[in-house]
Write an enzyme that holds these catalytic residues in place. Structure first.
Site, PDB file in Angstrom:
ATOM      1  N   HIS A 156       1.086  -1.167   0.084  1.00  0.00           N
ATOM      2  CA  HIS A 156       0.090  -0.205  -0.143  1.00  0.00           C
ATOM      3  C   HIS A 156       1.038   0.861   0.000  1.00  0.00           C
ATOM      4  O   HIS A 156       0.906   2.176   0.257  1.00  0.00           O
ATOM      5  CB  HIS A 156      -1.017  -0.068   1.618  1.00  0.00           C
ATOM      6  CG  HIS A 156      -1.465  -1.272   1.652  1.00  0.00           C
ATOM      7  ND1 HIS A 156      -3.432  -1.806   0.886  1.00  0.00           N
ATOM      8  CD2 HIS A 156      -1.390  -2.645   2.726  1.00  0.00           C
ATOM      9  CE1 HIS A 156      -3.136  -2.389   1.266  1.00  0.00           C
ATOM     10  NE2 HIS A 156      -2.186  -3.279   1.880  1.00  0.00           N
ATOM     11  N   SER A 277      15.345  21.399 -17.405  1.00  0.00           N
ATOM     12  CA  SER A 277      13.676  22.145 -17.712  1.00  0.00           C
ATOM     13  C   SER A 277      14.150  23.086 -18.152  1.00  0.00           C
ATOM     14  O   SER A 277      15.693  24.714 -17.665  1.00  0.00           O
ATOM     15  CB  SER A 277      13.520  22.697 -16.379  1.00  0.00           C
ATOM     16  OG  SER A 277      12.431  23.945 -16.133  1.00  0.00           O
ATOM     17  N   LYS A 283      16.086  21.164 -12.087  1.00  0.00           N
ATOM     18  CA  LYS A 283      15.692  20.153 -12.234  1.00  0.00           C
ATOM     19  C   LYS A 283      16.382  19.663 -13.337  1.00  0.00           C
ATOM     20  O   LYS A 283      17.587  19.612 -14.116  1.00  0.00           O
ATOM     21  CB  LYS A 283      14.905  21.471 -13.082  1.00  0.00           C
ATOM     22  CG  LYS A 283      13.358  21.074 -12.125  1.00  0.00           C
ATOM     23  CD  LYS A 283      13.287  20.221 -11.254  1.00  0.00           C
ATOM     24  CE  LYS A 283      11.271  19.875 -12.430  1.00  0.00           C
ATOM     25  NZ  LYS A 283      10.394  19.607 -12.034  1.00  0.00           N
ATOM     26  N   GLU A 290      10.107   8.029 -17.543  1.00  0.00           N
ATOM     27  CA  GLU A 290       8.794   8.508 -17.881  1.00  0.00           C
ATOM     28  C   GLU A 290       7.779   8.501 -19.071  1.00  0.00           C
ATOM     29  O   GLU A 290       6.734   7.945 -19.123  1.00  0.00           O
ATOM     30  CB  GLU A 290       8.018  10.402 -17.772  1.00  0.00           C
ATOM     31  CG  GLU A 290       8.687  10.525 -16.028  1.00  0.00           C
ATOM     32  CD  GLU A 290       8.569  12.185 -15.561  1.00  0.00           C
ATOM     33  OE1 GLU A 290       8.010  12.504 -15.029  1.00  0.00           O
ATOM     34  OE2 GLU A 290       9.146  12.995 -16.697  1.00  0.00           O
TER      35      GLU A 290
END
Ligand code: ARG
Length: 463
Positions: A156, A277, A283, A290
């Site tokens: 979980h 970025s 970043k 992804e």
């Protein structure tokens, strides 16, 4: 337009219809397999006395010349050909004349395309098997290095019990191993040769289909000519197996994205596999992971597309089936690039052992072991569960871990607690005592790792 038909037509095909119908722009990638199939076909036709030796030699030499010229770039796929079959046959006729017109004896484009796709898919399966095997080797290397790297295991998404990085990677090893075996199953099931099925009802020529199958390294000829030209089950199975590979990569990506975040900091993705970025200078984003996660949707789409295309098609061949190619090719391309890049990202990723260990030490990952300790001292498990539950509640309140409490404090919850509890619930004990097959304890892991080494020595099992 250089069509193979036209005799019964009185008008030219409408230009838009021609474009709509044509498949050369995407089936051109079957050129090698189309030629390979044709060479086997004429070899068989000659052995059966349907073509002369001379015709066979002329055709085969012509086909080999076409193959060579496609590969060296001197023969281009131009728009006036409807599909790869017309392209090769028309060029053959242009090059060798009348003998070329005999290539298509006892054959239809329906069994030809069924064959080409099977030959192409067999090669692709072997390639994908290879790159997954490479991913498995990288995983195994990490597993071997990290049998003593403690980290929390989650259920979980809550810390549950401690485990090791080796054990966690081992879970993915199993998934990708099953993926390979699915590919091998598909290979075995599809490996029957459709050539010689004609348009749908076989042919009146005395073809030796068993010989054609042997020449092309199939396990035999298919046994129903209608099914042969209209079976795309193996593509559905393949797209399903590819979707499952992507699902596994996507789960793995999701974990890496989380682990690479500032909140976890369990891993650091190498600069070469991260992107920045345009606005936020600090970043370093996990774009590869992804994109792999994102492309999973696209591969699932191919499966659904293929299932839907096939669901209403009456026997035997219908043009709907031409739609099998773009989705299958795209899914294959996506899976291959994803597995390759993922493996490289994984192989260059740094694991933050300190962060993983700290995380495993907090969050009561030893609560089950504390309850098991009481059980060993004679407390029934259900009572032990209740005692440790109250103990955890107390610790949360005190902002402490179980092992931070003194023996006197522990005894307030159960008088069976003794000094040996600290050793019994240490991170090391919690992991190393888990020695059942498949558990993270180092001895159990070593056994599994040695099985994996044996497994990786085996050749592809589909052949
Ligand atoms: N391009 C076609 C396909 O991919 C080849 C088979 C054509 N057969 C036919 N009867 N038109 O399915």
């Amino acid at each position: 337009m250089a069509q193979l038909w036209g005799g019964r037509f009185t008008k030219e095909t409408d230009q838009m219809v021609y474009q709509f119908n044509a498949s050369l722009s995407f089936d051109k990638r079957l050129y090698k397999h189309d030629i390979q199939g044709s060479i086997a076909h004429v070899t068989m036709l000659c052995r059966q006395g349907i073509l002369s030796e001379l015709e066979k030699t002329q055709i085969i030499d012509g086909l080999k010349g076409i193959l060579l010229d496609i590969e060296n770039g001197s023969l281009q796929f131009t728009e006036e050909y409807e599909d790869i079959h017309s392209f090769v046959e028309s060029h053959l006729i242009d090059r060798i004349g009348d003998a070329g017109k005999k290539l298509h004896t006892g054959r239809s484009r329906n069994d030809q395309v069924a064959l080409d796709m099977k030959l192409y898919i067999r090669d692709e399966i072997k390639q994908i098997d290879d790159i997954i095997k490479n991913l498995l080797s990288t995983l195994l290397k990490i597993m071997e290095e990290h049998t003593g790297t403690y980290m929390p295991g989650f259920t979980h998404m809550q810390k549950a019990q401690p485990t090791t990085l080796s054990h966690h990677m081992g879970a993915y090893f199993e998934m990708f191993k099953r993926d390979r075996s699915r590919l091998a199953d598909i290979y075995r099931r599809m490996n029957y040769c459709p050539l010689g099925s004609g348009a749908l009802a076989g042919t009146t020529y005395p073809l030796d289909r068993t010989l054609t199958a042997e020449l092309l390294e199939f396990d035999g000829p298919t046994l129903n000519s209608m099914d042969s030209v209209s079976d795309r089950d193996y593509l559905i199975e393949l797209l399903s197996a590819l979707s499952t590979i992507m699902m596994h990569l996507s789960r793995f990506s999701e974990e890496i994205i989380a682990w690479n975040s500032d909140e976890y900091r369990f891993v650091e993705i190498d600069d070469a596999f991260s992107t920045g970025s345009s606005i936020m200078p600090q970043k370093k984003n996990p774009d590869i992971a992804e994109l792999v996660r994102g492309k999973t949707g696209r591969v699932y789409g191919s499966l659904i597309s293929m299932l839907t295309t096939m669901k209403g098609i009456p026997l035997a061949y219908n043009k709907d089936m031409q739609e099998d190619k773009e989705v299958t090719f795209d899914a294959l391309d996506q899976v291959k690039i994803c597995v390759v890049l993922f493996e490289q990202m994984l192989g260059t990723m740094k694991f933050r052992l300190d962060r993983m260990k700290d995380s495993a030490t907090n969050g009561f990952t030893n609560a089950t072991d504390a309850a098991d300790y009481l059980v060993l001292k004679g407390v029934p498990f259900r009572d032990a569960h209740g005692i440790i539950g109250s103990l955890v509640l107390h610790c949360i309140d005190q902002k402490k871990s179980i092992e931070d409490l003194t023996i006197e404090e522990l005894k307030q919850f159960s008088d069976v607690f003794e000094q040996d509890v600290y050793e019994a619930i240490s991170l090391k004990t919690c992991v190393e005592k888990r020695l059942t097959i498949g558990a993270p304890g180092i001895e159990a892991m070593k056994q599994v790792i040695s099985l994996h080494h044996e497994y990786l020595k085996e050749e592809f099992s589909g052949m």
